[in-house]
Design an enzyme around this catalytic site. Structure first.
Site, PDB file in Angstrom:
ATOM      1  N   TYR B 176       0.760  -1.216  -0.030  1.00 51.76           N
ATOM      2  CA  TYR B 176       0.076  -0.043   0.011  1.00 51.76           C
ATOM      3  C   TYR B 176       0.806   1.224  -0.063  1.00 51.76           C
ATOM      4  O   TYR B 176       2.185   1.151   0.226  1.00 51.76           O
ATOM      5  CB  TYR B 176      -0.889   0.040   1.090  1.00 51.76           C
ATOM      6  CG  TYR B 176      -0.225   0.370   2.461  1.00 51.76           C
ATOM      7  CD1 TYR B 176       0.217  -0.505   3.512  1.00 51.76           C
ATOM      8  CD2 TYR B 176      -0.335   1.596   2.905  1.00 51.76           C
ATOM      9  CE1 TYR B 176       0.690  -0.190   4.528  1.00 51.76           C
ATOM     10  CE2 TYR B 176       0.390   2.045   4.246  1.00 51.76           C
ATOM     11  CZ  TYR B 176       0.789   0.936   5.190  1.00 51.76           C
ATOM     12  OH  TYR B 176       1.663   1.326   6.069  1.00 51.76           O
ATOM     13  N   CYS B 177       0.443   2.362  -0.186  1.00 49.56           N
ATOM     14  CA  CYS B 177       0.976   3.714  -0.193  1.00 49.56           C
ATOM     15  C   CYS B 177      -0.148   4.920   0.139  1.00 49.56           C
ATOM     16  O   CYS B 177      -0.600   4.780   1.077  1.00 49.56           O
ATOM     17  CB  CYS B 177       1.753   3.743  -1.633  1.00 49.56           C
ATOM     18  SG  CYS B 177       0.480   3.822  -3.105  1.00 49.56           S
ATOM     19  N   ARG B 178       0.136   5.810  -0.683  1.00 50.78           N
ATOM     20  CA  ARG B 178      -0.665   7.085  -0.417  1.00 50.78           C
ATOM     21  C   ARG B 178      -2.200   6.933  -0.951  1.00 50.78           C
ATOM     22  O   ARG B 178      -2.896   7.853  -0.713  1.00 50.78           O
ATOM     23  CB  ARG B 178      -0.227   8.414  -1.039  1.00 50.78           C
ATOM     24  CG  ARG B 178       1.288   8.732  -0.318  1.00 50.78           C
ATOM     25  CD  ARG B 178       1.703   9.759  -1.166  1.00 50.78           C
ATOM     26  NE  ARG B 178       3.082   9.887  -0.701  1.00 50.78           N
ATOM     27  CZ  ARG B 178       4.158  10.342  -1.547  1.00 50.78           C
ATOM     28  NH1 ARG B 178       3.979  10.554  -2.691  1.00 50.78           N
ATOM     29  NH2 ARG B 178       5.424  10.631  -0.871  1.00 50.78           N
ATOM     30  N   GLY B 179      -2.483   5.801  -1.649  1.00 51.59           N
ATOM     31  CA  GLY B 179      -3.735   5.493  -2.096  1.00 51.59           C
ATOM     32  C   GLY B 179      -3.825   5.628  -3.412  1.00 51.59           C
ATOM     33  O   GLY B 179      -3.180   5.223  -4.116  1.00 51.59           O
ATOM     34  N   ALA B 185       2.835   1.904  -4.590  1.00 50.75           N
ATOM     35  CA  ALA B 185       2.409   0.611  -4.283  1.00 50.75           C
ATOM     36  C   ALA B 185       2.437  -0.155  -5.557  1.00 50.75           C
ATOM     37  O   ALA B 185       2.653  -1.477  -5.508  1.00 50.75           O
ATOM     38  CB  ALA B 185       1.273   0.211  -3.538  1.00 50.75           C
TER      39      ALA B 185
END
Lengths: 219, 219
Positions: B176-179, B185
DNA sequence: AATACATTCAATAAAAAGCTGGAATGATAA
DNA sequence: TTATCATTCCAGCTTTTTATTGAATGTATT
């Protein structure tokens, strides 16, 4: 390429933001969150010129926040999605939480604010289960028809002197209207308590009620 | 008097809206929702000039959406309240739901979007309880430090070739990352699956995780 | 005390948004 | 068809917002 696409995405997000960047448009969103309205109705309620109202509605429509459909001679606008109302509630919450300048204006606008007794959504919910309270919807009838708290009675402020007799005695009355930026429930509370009813006010709107996961009634 | 106060209130709401009406400012809010940053860092990340970045930050600060504090020679900005992140998430949601134009751009920006397998927040939560998955935080370390999903390992995309060995074998990796508006990600997933790991991607950020009522870890 | 450095301020020009009043549109009703 | 009426479009103008420079501010370090 990647950066450009990213910028394009944020440009779209900003497009939604721009639509929310004007006081008059926000007032319209607030009104439309209660019930669908024609351009004429909105212009009157927001005290704007026709052309101006129409133009603002075009902006909201281009941002896909509202949709419209013809109805006889006129065109009725409504929020495009319940999520738009949620966005509006959030914006208002942030404003109230962060902008200290709002409090004094709110006090002036809702002059009776400190004379009223308030109840939370949870208290209302419980009180209703135990049939201890009567919910009074102080908004115009169209807005009641478009969606109201379950079991609420429609009693617009203007109609109170006429239809007050409909109210059952012996129970506590809880008034509500469009929420924080509306004085209908304040006025209704003052009136009804002057007539001797025990009255409290719910400081929330139908949207906030729904956000708590509670259902509403229509018609 | 009443009408004027009402207009004043909506002017304040519009003031918050105006702050959200610019793509660059929204990008900064998105970055600050991950971790506090200095002006210099933000300028670099958003690819803007110093003065311009500063000016946008002033606007956000005047709207009370961000706050700042001096730290050595530089000044570190952060979101003024978690509610601001919620507002930003909602705005993004509305944009994605309503603006059809966004989809194709998103496809271009996140080119590997359709090559990836996705999991929901609920699935991740369950998988973690049963120790079936390893959560990989693909963001820069500062953002991991500022708050990350419980149990997640920090493995910034750039560091993957170096530190890949830290990953336990035999479990499914969820990145996952910032979205949605971040490819970290995605990149991490592609890299890791090229190295033979079974990888899925979580299409949500820390804020959305919290919105589900789930806790996070810091440091 | 002097210097270095991150940030902010100020001035300008260009672009976008806002309001107004009158004309145009387009669906309905006669 | 014609008349009516709610709504939208348009042209002009004023106001606000934005990006870009370069100078000013104010800490921190030497």
């Amino acid at each position: 390429m990647s950066r450009q696409d990213k910028e394009q995405l944020f440009r779209y997000f900003g497009f939604i933001g721009s639509a929310l960047a004007n006081p008059h448009r926000l007032e319209m969103v607030d009104l439309l969150a209660q019930a669908p309205r024609t351009v004429e109705e909105l212009a009157k309620m927001a005290e704007l010129s026709f052309a101006n109202t129409s133009q603002h509605l075009q902006v909201l429509k281009r941002a896909r926040l509202v949709s419209c459909q013809r109805e006889g001679k006129s065109i009725r606008y409504s929020l495009a999605d319940p999520l738009v109302a949620v966005l509006w509630v959030d914006l208002r919450r942030v404003a109230q939480l962060r902008l200290d300048e709002i409090e004094p204006v709110m006090d002036r606008y809702r002059a009776h604010r400190h004379d009223l007794e308030y109840v939370s959504i949870q208290e209302v919910w419980q009180g209703m289960q135990q049939e201890e309270i009567v919910l009074v919807d102080a908004r115009p009838e169209e807005e009641y028809a478009a969606g109201h708290l379950p079991g609420a009675i429609s009693l617009p402020v203007d109609a109170i002197p006429m239809r007050m007799r409909d109210l059952p005695m012996g129970k506590t009355i809880v008034t509500y209207c469009r929420g924080l930026v509306c004085v209908d429930a304040d006025d209704a509370s003052i009136l009804l308590s002057a007539y001797g009813y025990p009255v409290k006010r719910l400081e929330a709107s139908v949207v906030e009620w729904q956000l708590e996961g509670l259902g509403i009634e229509k018609g």
